[in-house]
Design a protein around this motif. Structure first.
Motif, PDB file in Angstrom:
ATOM      1  N   MET A  41      25.126   3.296  77.102  1.00 22.92           N
ATOM      2  CA  MET A  41      25.088   4.414  76.150  1.00 22.92           C
ATOM      3  C   MET A  41      24.118   4.090  75.025  1.00 22.92           C
ATOM      4  O   MET A  41      24.141   2.990  74.474  1.00 22.92           O
ATOM      5  CB  MET A  41      26.485   4.674  75.568  1.00 22.92           C
ATOM      6  N   GLN A  42      23.293   5.039  74.695  1.00 24.86           N
ATOM      7  CA  GLN A  42      22.295   4.819  73.649  1.00 24.86           C
ATOM      8  C   GLN A  42      22.898   5.020  72.273  1.00 24.86           C
ATOM      9  O   GLN A  42      23.663   5.943  72.032  1.00 24.86           O
ATOM     10  CB  GLN A  42      21.124   5.778  73.838  1.00 24.86           C
ATOM     11  N   SER A  43      22.577   4.111  71.360  1.00 27.46           N
ATOM     12  CA  SER A  43      23.082   4.199  69.994  1.00 27.46           C
ATOM     13  C   SER A  43      22.367   5.302  69.232  1.00 27.46           C
ATOM     14  O   SER A  43      21.163   5.472  69.356  1.00 27.46           O
ATOM     15  CB  SER A  43      22.886   2.864  69.271  1.00 27.46           C
ATOM     16  N   LEU A  44      23.141   6.065  68.456  1.00 34.69           N
ATOM     17  CA  LEU A  44      22.554   7.088  67.610  1.00 34.69           C
ATOM     18  C   LEU A  44      22.033   6.451  66.339  1.00 34.69           C
ATOM     19  O   LEU A  44      22.665   5.554  65.778  1.00 34.69           O
ATOM     20  CB  LEU A  44      23.604   8.158  67.264  1.00 34.69           C
ATOM     21  N   PRO A  45      20.891   6.900  65.839  1.00 30.27           N
ATOM     22  CA  PRO A  45      20.360   6.307  64.608  1.00 30.27           C
ATOM     23  C   PRO A  45      21.258   6.642  63.423  1.00 30.27           C
ATOM     24  O   PRO A  45      21.686   7.780  63.251  1.00 30.27           O
ATOM     25  CB  PRO A  45      18.980   6.957  64.465  1.00 30.27           C
ATOM     26  N   ALA A  46      21.578   5.624  62.616  1.00 26.82           N
ATOM     27  CA  ALA A  46      22.425   5.837  61.449  1.00 26.82           C
ATOM     28  C   ALA A  46      21.593   6.378  60.296  1.00 26.82           C
ATOM     29  O   ALA A  46      20.452   5.978  60.093  1.00 26.82           O
ATOM     30  CB  ALA A  46      23.095   4.524  61.033  1.00 26.82           C
ATOM     31  N   THR A  47      22.163   7.290  59.545  1.00 26.40           N
ATOM     32  CA  THR A  47      21.511   7.820  58.350  1.00 26.40           C
ATOM     33  C   THR A  47      22.472   7.715  57.189  1.00 26.40           C
ATOM     34  O   THR A  47      23.682   7.546  57.367  1.00 26.40           O
ATOM     35  CB  THR A  47      21.101   9.294  58.534  1.00 26.40           C
ATOM     36  N   ALA A  48      21.941   7.840  55.968  1.00 23.54           N
ATOM     37  CA  ALA A  48      22.785   7.690  54.779  1.00 23.54           C
ATOM     38  C   ALA A  48      23.848   8.772  54.687  1.00 23.54           C
ATOM     39  O   ALA A  48      24.828   8.621  53.981  1.00 23.54           O
ATOM     40  CB  ALA A  48      21.898   7.698  53.532  1.00 23.54           C
ATOM     41  N   SER A  49      23.651   9.905  55.403  1.00 26.35           N
ATOM     42  CA  SER A  49      24.612  10.996  55.311  1.00 26.35           C
ATOM     43  C   SER A  49      25.791  10.810  56.254  1.00 26.35           C
ATOM     44  O   SER A  49      26.772  11.539  56.164  1.00 26.35           O
ATOM     45  CB  SER A  49      23.918  12.326  55.623  1.00 26.35           C
ATOM     46  N   GLN A  50      25.706   9.847  57.180  1.00 30.26           N
ATOM     47  CA  GLN A  50      26.782   9.646  58.135  1.00 30.26           C
ATOM     48  C   GLN A  50      27.895   8.813  57.517  1.00 30.26           C
ATOM     49  O   GLN A  50      27.655   7.975  56.643  1.00 30.26           O
ATOM     50  CB  GLN A  50      26.234   8.981  59.399  1.00 30.26           C
ATOM     51  N   PRO A  51      29.133   9.011  57.954  1.00 34.79           N
ATOM     52  CA  PRO A  51      30.255   8.283  57.368  1.00 34.79           C
ATOM     53  C   PRO A  51      30.105   6.770  57.491  1.00 34.79           C
ATOM     54  O   PRO A  51      29.627   6.258  58.502  1.00 34.79           O
ATOM     55  CB  PRO A  51      31.451   8.781  58.186  1.00 34.79           C
ATOM     56  N   GLU A  52      30.527   6.084  56.441  1.00 38.10           N
ATOM     57  CA  GLU A  52      30.529   4.624  56.438  1.00 38.10           C
ATOM     58  C   GLU A  52      31.963   4.161  56.645  1.00 38.10           C
ATOM     59  O   GLU A  52      32.889   4.614  55.965  1.00 38.10           O
ATOM     60  CB  GLU A  52      29.980   4.100  55.105  1.00 38.10           C
ATOM     61  N   ILE A  53      32.162   3.242  57.583  1.00 37.74           N
ATOM     62  CA  ILE A  53      33.496   2.770  57.958  1.00 37.74           C
ATOM     63  C   ILE A  53      33.574   1.274  57.699  1.00 37.74           C
ATOM     64  O   ILE A  53      32.681   0.518  58.089  1.00 37.74           O
ATOM     65  CB  ILE A  53      33.793   3.085  59.431  1.00 37.74           C
ATOM     66  N   LEU A  54      34.638   0.849  57.044  1.00 36.80           N
ATOM     67  CA  LEU A  54      34.857  -0.565  56.750  1.00 36.80           C
ATOM     68  C   LEU A  54      35.886  -1.137  57.715  1.00 36.80           C
ATOM     69  O   LEU A  54      37.009  -0.634  57.800  1.00 36.80           O
ATOM     70  CB  LEU A  54      35.334  -0.734  55.304  1.00 36.80           C
ATOM     71  N   LEU A  55      35.506  -2.189  58.454  1.00 39.48           N
ATOM     72  CA  LEU A  55      36.408  -2.895  59.358  1.00 39.48           C
ATOM     73  C   LEU A  55      36.881  -4.170  58.670  1.00 39.48           C
ATOM     74  O   LEU A  55      36.065  -5.010  58.274  1.00 39.48           O
ATOM     75  CB  LEU A  55      35.691  -3.263  60.655  1.00 39.48           C
ATOM     76  N   ILE A  56      38.197  -4.320  58.509  1.00 44.81           N
ATOM     77  CA  ILE A  56      38.765  -5.535  57.913  1.00 44.81           C
ATOM     78  C   ILE A  56      39.687  -6.170  58.944  1.00 44.81           C
ATOM     79  O   ILE A  56      40.807  -5.690  59.179  1.00 44.81           O
ATOM     80  CB  ILE A  56      39.539  -5.230  56.618  1.00 44.81           C
ATOM     81  N   ASP A  57      39.222  -7.245  59.582  1.00 49.77           N
ATOM     82  CA  ASP A  57      39.987  -7.912  60.642  1.00 49.77           C
ATOM     83  C   ASP A  57      39.446  -9.326  60.781  1.00 49.77           C
ATOM     84  O   ASP A  57      38.225  -9.516  60.793  1.00 49.77           O
ATOM     85  CB  ASP A  57      39.846  -7.149  61.961  1.00 49.77           C
ATOM     86  N   ASP A  58      40.332 -10.319  60.890  1.00 43.37           N
ATOM     87  CA  ASP A  58      39.874 -11.704  61.012  1.00 43.37           C
ATOM     88  C   ASP A  58      39.523 -12.082  62.441  1.00 43.37           C
ATOM     89  O   ASP A  58      39.031 -13.186  62.689  1.00 43.37           O
ATOM     90  CB  ASP A  58      40.924 -12.669  60.453  1.00 43.37           C
ATOM     91  N   ASN A  59      39.769 -11.188  63.388  1.00 42.30           N
ATOM     92  CA  ASN A  59      39.373 -11.411  64.773  1.00 42.30           C
ATOM     93  C   ASN A  59      37.929 -10.944  64.935  1.00 42.30           C
ATOM     94  O   ASN A  59      37.659  -9.764  65.139  1.00 42.30           O
ATOM     95  CB  ASN A  59      40.300 -10.647  65.719  1.00 42.30           C
ATOM     96  N   GLN A  60      36.998 -11.885  64.840  1.00 41.21           N
ATOM     97  CA  GLN A  60      35.585 -11.512  64.828  1.00 41.21           C
ATOM     98  C   GLN A  60      35.138 -10.882  66.134  1.00 41.21           C
ATOM     99  O   GLN A  60      34.245 -10.024  66.142  1.00 41.21           O
ATOM    100  CB  GLN A  60      34.732 -12.733  64.503  1.00 41.21           C
ATOM    101  N   ALA A  61      35.759 -11.303  67.240  1.00 40.83           N
ATOM    102  CA  ALA A  61      35.409 -10.697  68.523  1.00 40.83           C
ATOM    103  C   ALA A  61      35.780  -9.223  68.539  1.00 40.83           C
ATOM    104  O   ALA A  61      34.997  -8.373  68.988  1.00 40.83           O
ATOM    105  CB  ALA A  61      36.108 -11.435  69.667  1.00 40.83           C
ATOM    106  N   MET A  62      36.975  -8.895  68.015  1.00 40.07           N
ATOM    107  CA  MET A  62      37.395  -7.498  67.975  1.00 40.07           C
ATOM    108  C   MET A  62      36.521  -6.700  67.020  1.00 40.07           C
ATOM    109  O   MET A  62      36.122  -5.565  67.318  1.00 40.07           O
ATOM    110  CB  MET A  62      38.859  -7.379  67.556  1.00 40.07           C
ATOM    111  N   VAL A  63      36.205  -7.287  65.870  1.00 40.14           N
ATOM    112  CA  VAL A  63      35.338  -6.601  64.911  1.00 40.14           C
ATOM    113  C   VAL A  63      34.002  -6.270  65.559  1.00 40.14           C
ATOM    114  O   VAL A  63      33.459  -5.169  65.399  1.00 40.14           O
ATOM    115  CB  VAL A  63      35.124  -7.460  63.650  1.00 40.14           C
ATOM    116  N   GLY A  64      33.472  -7.215  66.331  1.00 41.34           N
ATOM    117  CA  GLY A  64      32.197  -6.982  66.999  1.00 41.34           C
ATOM    118  C   GLY A  64      32.257  -5.830  67.976  1.00 41.34           C
ATOM    119  O   GLY A  64      31.360  -4.979  68.015  1.00 41.34           O
ATOM    120  N   VAL A  65      33.345  -5.783  68.763  1.00 35.24           N
ATOM    121  CA  VAL A  65      33.502  -4.706  69.746  1.00 35.24           C
ATOM    122  C   VAL A  65      33.642  -3.357  69.053  1.00 35.24           C
ATOM    123  O   VAL A  65      32.996  -2.365  69.428  1.00 35.24           O
ATOM    124  CB  VAL A  65      34.722  -4.976  70.644  1.00 35.24           C
ATOM    125  N   LEU A  66      34.484  -3.299  68.026  1.00 37.30           N
ATOM    126  CA  LEU A  66      34.698  -2.038  67.318  1.00 37.30           C
ATOM    127  C   LEU A  66      33.437  -1.597  66.588  1.00 37.30           C
ATOM    128  O   LEU A  66      33.124  -0.396  66.548  1.00 37.30           O
ATOM    129  CB  LEU A  66      35.860  -2.183  66.329  1.00 37.30           C
TER     130      LEU A  66
END
Length: 256
Positions: free
Chosen positions: A1-26
């Motif tokens: 799947m191709q990634s959509l280009p991020a722009t400043a108008s798109q929502p910003e999401i904060l991931l807080i998790d100590d499982n770095q593998a899961m953070v990477g996947v999400l």
């Protein structure tokens, strides 16, 4: 799947998790949908990042080092952080879910979970937030218009640059329009979590905001100091606040 280009108008999401593998996947899954992503691996860093960046959504693990997710959630709600919080945890007991929701979480997703369900929960929470934001006030202060939902502003029809802190300050005063808000409450809500040295911080930011709005500090029309009580936003009677009824005003992006 191709990634959509991020722009400043798109929502910003904060991931807080100590499982770095899961953070990477999400993070990859969210970026593929075009979201901007912030990451933190402990509760203390995540809390400070949430208060500094004011993301549109926080994805919060319950079990975190330094400061657990429950206390992060409680602290965010205590300082009036109003973005949705999706809580993640390996705990499956109903009691744990109730505790998380009572702490201020908007949704709860037990681990392990399917990536598609995660994205569906994120989309649902953001849609709900957008519906709520359409009821957010557009402030009309003389030649200045401020759309608090989309963090845009104009003055005499030209883009007006306000910082994230200035938008947060205006938002707090607007939600209490006509009523004084103490310096301590402003510090707690806008800066939060022991990030301020003194109440002079508020006075300095109010002075700068008045200057940008064209509000005379000697005889302020809109942001008025109330001796012994703090500051109050006085809205013009001829221009009462109204719901935001369009995608947003043309403006320079919020500055740090």
């Amino acid at each position: 799947m191709q990634s959509l280009p991020a722009t400043a108008s798109q929502p910003e999401i904060l991931l807080i998790d100590d499982n770095q593998a899961m953070v990477g996947v999400l993070a990859v899954a969210l970026k593929l949908k075009g979201y901007r992503v912030l990451e933190a691996t402990d509760g203390e860093t995540g809390l400070l990042l949430a208060l500094d960046r004011r993301p549109e959504l926080v994805v919060l693990d319950l079990d975190l080092p330094k400061l657990d997710g429950l206390h992060v959630c409680q602290e965010l709600r205590r300082v009036h952080f109003d973005a949705p919080i999706l809580m993640l945890t390996g705990r499956t007991q109903v009691h744990d879910r109730i505790v998380g929701l009572n702490a201020g979480a908007d949704d709860y997703l037990p681990k392990p979970f399917d990536a598609q369900e995660f994205l569906a929960r994120v989309n649902a929470l953001l849609r709900r937030r957008q519906r709520h934001q359409h009821q957010t006030l557009v402030l009309e202060l003389g030649p200045v218009q401020v759309d608090l939902a989309h963090k845009t502003a104009t003055k005499d029809g030209q883009p007006l640059s306000l910082t994230r802190t200035e938008y947060a300050l205006l938002d707090l005063l607007a939600r209490n329009a006509g009523r004084p808000v103490s310096r301590e409450t402003i510090l707690d809500s806008v800066w939060g979590y022991d990030q301020f040295p003194s109440t002079r911080t508020v006075d300095t930011h109010v002075w700068r905001l008045r200057k940008k709005l064209g509000d005379d500090a000697g005889e302020p029309r809109w942001i008025k100091g109330i001796p012994g009580h703090g500051y109050a936003l006085l809205l013009p009677e001829a221009s009462p606040p109204r719901p935001a009824d369009r995608p947003g005003l043309r403006s320079a992006p919020a500055q740090e």
